[in-house]
Design a protein around this motif. Structure first.
Motif, PDB file in Angstrom:
ATOM      1  N   ALA A 185       6.062   3.746  -8.749  1.00  0.00           N
ATOM      2  CA  ALA A 185       5.178   4.853  -9.130  1.00  0.00           C
ATOM      3  C   ALA A 185       4.055   5.025  -8.110  1.00  0.00           C
ATOM      4  N   TYR A 186       3.504   3.908  -7.651  1.00  0.00           N
ATOM      5  CA  TYR A 186       2.396   3.984  -6.697  1.00  0.00           C
ATOM      6  C   TYR A 186       2.881   4.460  -5.327  1.00  0.00           C
ATOM      7  N   ILE A 187       4.081   4.041  -4.939  1.00  0.00           N
ATOM      8  CA  ILE A 187       4.649   4.467  -3.650  1.00  0.00           C
ATOM      9  C   ILE A 187       4.818   5.982  -3.617  1.00  0.00           C
ATOM     10  N   GLU A 188       5.296   6.561  -4.706  1.00  0.00           N
ATOM     11  CA  GLU A 188       5.466   8.022  -4.754  1.00  0.00           C
ATOM     12  C   GLU A 188       4.127   8.730  -4.591  1.00  0.00           C
ATOM     13  N   CYS A 189       3.095   8.193  -5.213  1.00  0.00           N
ATOM     14  CA  CYS A 189       1.761   8.787  -5.056  1.00  0.00           C
ATOM     15  C   CYS A 189       1.253   8.620  -3.631  1.00  0.00           C
ATOM     16  N   ALA A 190       1.521   7.457  -3.039  1.00  0.00           N
ATOM     17  CA  ALA A 190       1.064   7.192  -1.673  1.00  0.00           C
ATOM     18  C   ALA A 190       1.701   8.171  -0.687  1.00  0.00           C
ATOM     19  N   ARG A 191       2.978   8.475  -0.904  1.00  0.00           N
ATOM     20  CA  ARG A 191       3.645   9.431  -0.017  1.00  0.00           C
ATOM     21  C   ARG A 191       2.955  10.792  -0.085  1.00  0.00           C
ATOM     22  N   ARG A 192       2.640  11.229  -1.293  1.00  0.00           N
ATOM     23  CA  ARG A 192       1.992  12.536  -1.436  1.00  0.00           C
ATOM     24  C   ARG A 192       0.611  12.534  -0.791  1.00  0.00           C
ATOM     25  N   VAL A 193      -0.108  11.427  -0.924  1.00  0.00           N
ATOM     26  CA  VAL A 193      -1.441  11.328  -0.322  1.00  0.00           C
ATOM     27  C   VAL A 193      -1.359  11.479   1.185  1.00  0.00           C
ATOM     28  N   LEU A 194      -0.427  10.779   1.821  1.00  0.00           N
ATOM     29  CA  LEU A 194      -0.329  10.828   3.280  1.00  0.00           C
ATOM     30  C   LEU A 194       0.108  12.207   3.760  1.00  0.00           C
ATOM     31  N   VAL A 195       0.981  12.864   2.999  1.00  0.00           N
ATOM     32  CA  VAL A 195       1.384  14.227   3.359  1.00  0.00           C
ATOM     33  C   VAL A 195       0.175  15.156   3.325  1.00  0.00           C
ATOM     34  N   GLU A 196      -0.647  15.060   2.283  1.00  0.00           N
ATOM     35  CA  GLU A 196      -1.821  15.919   2.167  1.00  0.00           C
ATOM     36  C   GLU A 196      -2.833  15.619   3.276  1.00  0.00           C
ATOM     37  N   LEU A 197      -2.990  14.359   3.621  1.00  0.00           N
ATOM     38  CA  LEU A 197      -3.932  14.007   4.679  1.00  0.00           C
ATOM     39  C   LEU A 197      -3.485  14.550   6.035  1.00  0.00           C
ATOM     40  N   GLU A 198      -2.163  14.514   6.283  1.00  0.00           N
ATOM     41  CA  GLU A 198      -1.657  15.085   7.533  1.00  0.00           C
ATOM     42  C   GLU A 198      -1.885  16.587   7.570  1.00  0.00           C
ATOM     43  N   ALA A 199      -1.692  17.241   6.427  1.00  0.00           N
ATOM     44  CA  ALA A 199      -1.951  18.686   6.360  1.00  0.00           C
ATOM     45  C   ALA A 199      -3.424  18.965   6.611  1.00  0.00           C
ATOM     46  N   GLY A 200      -4.297  18.109   6.065  1.00  0.00           N
ATOM     47  CA  GLY A 200      -5.728  18.271   6.299  1.00  0.00           C
ATOM     48  C   GLY A 200      -6.094  18.100   7.754  1.00  0.00           C
TER      49      GLY A 200
END
Length: 292
Positions: free
Chosen positions: A63-78
């Motif tokens: 569950a945490y890994i899935e959230c971590a993936r989304r976080v890194l995607v958003e940070l790259e977009a930022g």
């Protein structure tokens, strides 16, 4: 917690163990293990089951890994948003299309885009529908042109145009100069070279044949649009592809057939809710201008 911890976490998950993850990250295995332990202690849970040969995420870890993936995607977009140049004097556009669009659409679009925005660096990919959806979801692509519908709920569709498929032949075919209209019975007598069944285009073709009770004589199947075009140019075979491909400079002619030709919707695809660069927005505008 640092971003480094999240990157290390995903590396262990993706590589299935600490040894290969450490090699990919260019760090020592003890250092990697220590960082993961720090992350687990800060969260108060075990993220990996270390009791078997392979290291697998626990339920909490998954569950945490899935959230971590989304976080890194958003940070790259930022990060890209910070470097975006609104006047389009520079920037990058990562564009993908499915194979049939590459055969006739990519050239005119790139020509017009480069004329308007010569400072934009283009990265163009020919990908399957599955790879396009995955690339948009993980933010490795900015925008794509493909068929609708899409299966990934994170991908946004902007209807762009309708593509029509047609029966076409090359100069070596006896029907190249024929002006008559072909009936379904006539089409059933043709020898065909078609794209392989895994292509979405082939699904539309097969559905057309079913609707008209045509049992096509398929002599050749290929997994490349460019290869198929070469075959049709040099052999007395027919094919079905987007009508726009059949041009004189390609030495291809579309044959006139009775009834409605198969059509399918094409759309601009992008990651929903994501930051969209000025370069990507300009590309959307260009496509919609060409197909109002």
């Amino acid at each position: 917690m640092l971003l480094r911890h999240l990157r290390y976490l995903l590396a262990v998950a993706d590589h299935g163990g600490f040894t290969r993850a450490a090699e990919a990250l260019h760090v020592s295995q003890p250092t990697l293990s220590q960082q993961i332990r720090q992350l687990e202690e800060s969260l108060g849970v075990n993220l990996f089951d270390r009791t078997s040969r392979s290291v697998k995420p626990t339920d909490a870890g998954q569950a945490y890994i899935e959230c971590a993936r989304r976080v890194l995607v958003e940070l790259e977009a930022g990060k890209r948003a910070l470097h975006d140049v609104k006047d389009l004097t520079r920037g990058t556009l990562r564009l993908a299309m499915t194979p049939t669009f590459m055969a006739y659409l990519v050239g005119p679009l790139v020509r017009d885009y480069v004329v308007r925005y010569p400072g934009i660096h283009l990265q163009i990919f020919e990908l399957s529908m599955d790879d396009i959806e995955a690339g948009l979801a993980d933010d490795s692509l900015d925008i794509a042109i493909a068929f609708t519908p899409v299966r990934n709920p994170d991908v946004e569709c902007i209807p762009a145009f309708v593509e029509t498929l047609g029966v076409m032949v090359g100069r070596e075919h006896p029907l190249y100069e024929r002006a008559a209209v072909l009936t379904p019975d006539d089409i059933a007598q043709l020898d065909f070279a078609l794209l392989a069944p895994e292509f979405i285009t082939r699904l539309s073709i097969d559905e057309y044949f079913r609707q008209h009770a045509i049992a096509p004589k398929v002599q050749i199947e290929v997994n490349s649009v460019s290869t198929l075009l070469e075959v049709i140019r040099h052999a007395p075979l027919a094919t079905m592809l987007p009508e726009a491909i059949a041009t004189e400079d390609r030495a291809l002619r579309r044959l006139v057939v009775t009834g409605e030709a198969p059509q399918r919707g094409a759309a601009l695809l992008r990651r929903g809710g994501n930051y969209h660069s000025a370069a990507a927005l300009a590309f959307v505008d260009l496509v919609l201008e060409r197909n109002p």
